[in-house]
Design an enzyme around this catalytic site. Sequence first.
Site, PDB file in Angstrom:
ATOM      1  N   TRP A  31      40.031   6.730 -13.636  1.00 25.00           N
ATOM      2  CA  TRP A  31      39.110   7.030 -14.740  1.00 25.00           C
ATOM      3  C   TRP A  31      37.698   6.660 -14.306  1.00 25.00           C
ATOM      4  CZ3 TRP A  31      36.235   4.104 -18.440  1.00 25.00           C
ATOM      5  CH2 TRP A  31      36.029   4.714 -19.686  1.00 25.00           C
ATOM      6  N   HIS A 106      38.726   7.099 -22.969  1.00 24.00           N
ATOM      7  CA  HIS A 106      38.532   8.555 -22.900  1.00 24.00           C
ATOM      8  C   HIS A 106      37.060   8.931 -23.027  1.00 24.00           C
ATOM      9  CE1 HIS A 106      39.420  12.749 -23.104  1.00 24.00           C
ATOM     10  NE2 HIS A 106      39.039  12.887 -24.364  1.00 24.00           N
ATOM     11  N   TRP A 107      36.659   9.914 -22.211  1.00 23.20           N
ATOM     12  CA  TRP A 107      35.315  10.484 -22.278  1.00 23.20           C
ATOM     13  C   TRP A 107      35.376  11.887 -22.865  1.00 23.20           C
ATOM     14  CZ3 TRP A 107      31.214   7.539 -21.285  1.00 23.20           C
ATOM     15  CH2 TRP A 107      31.292   6.512 -20.335  1.00 23.20           C
ATOM     16  N   ASP A 123      35.956  18.372 -25.651  1.00 17.95           N
ATOM     17  CA  ASP A 123      36.929  17.306 -25.401  1.00 17.95           C
ATOM     18  C   ASP A 123      38.084  17.873 -24.584  1.00 17.95           C
ATOM     19  OD1 ASP A 123      38.827  15.255 -25.483  1.00 17.95           O
ATOM     20  OD2 ASP A 123      38.261  14.654 -27.510  1.00 17.95           O
ATOM     21  N   CYS A 168      39.087  12.846 -17.514  1.00 18.30           N
ATOM     22  CA  CYS A 168      38.195  13.171 -18.633  1.00 18.30           C
ATOM     23  C   CYS A 168      36.720  13.049 -18.264  1.00 18.30           C
ATOM     24  CB  CYS A 168      38.512  12.300 -19.842  1.00 18.30           C
ATOM     25  SG  CYS A 168      38.532  10.520 -19.508  1.00 18.30           S
TER      26      CYS A 168
END
Length: 229
Positions: A31, A106-107, A123, A168
């Site tokens: 991530w 989460h991005w 998203d 993400c």
Amino acid sequence: MAETSSDEIILRYNDAVLRQSDLVTLNGPKWLNDRIVEFYFSYLSSFYPSEHILLVPPAITYWIMNCPDTNSLKDFLKPLNLPSKKLIIFPVNDNDDVSGADGGNHWSLLAYEKTDNLFVHHDSLGDMNKSHAKCLYNTLVPYIGASYPKPSYFEYECGPLQDNGYDCGLYVLATTKVICDSFDSYLKEIGHLWFSLVWEQVNTSTVSGLRKEILEVIESMKGERIDDF
């Protein structure tokens, strides 16, 4: 205390500072952390130097979402001069722990397009960050410079989706690049914004290649942009 090799500063680029340990997030599958996102936003800004485009760093976006005092937020936003911008992009993080701004899982991306007076949320996990994006949207509306009509909010549900639990941030960066590329392009003339380009250009292959691309950019800059403290 002396810095360990893993914490050695390897690059200072505009306001972004990268350490050796940050590169680990680019080697994958991992991530992306805030510092890599901030660096690439700063890097893209150098390619899109228009005074009408603003790519907001993660830390500033996080503060906007979590600032408890309206007066403080108003003063904080003044230097950004949001009403003068035609395109503004915010990286959205789902971190709810205000004691740790570099957390979250989460991005996603919230973009404001002034001509259409529209906020668009991208998203790569569907609507996972929808509540956080709506929170950011509601916070920004009074300061965006469009009091009437109120800016609209659109959840872009047909965008490309990641097929794992860690890409993400790369989808955010890849989508940001496409949006900047398409700004003032022929797509605006036919009223489609950037949606078709995002669908065509952001996919598993391009996102995977972006890890290597960013690493190569950083490697090419190491030693050249480590300025005096």
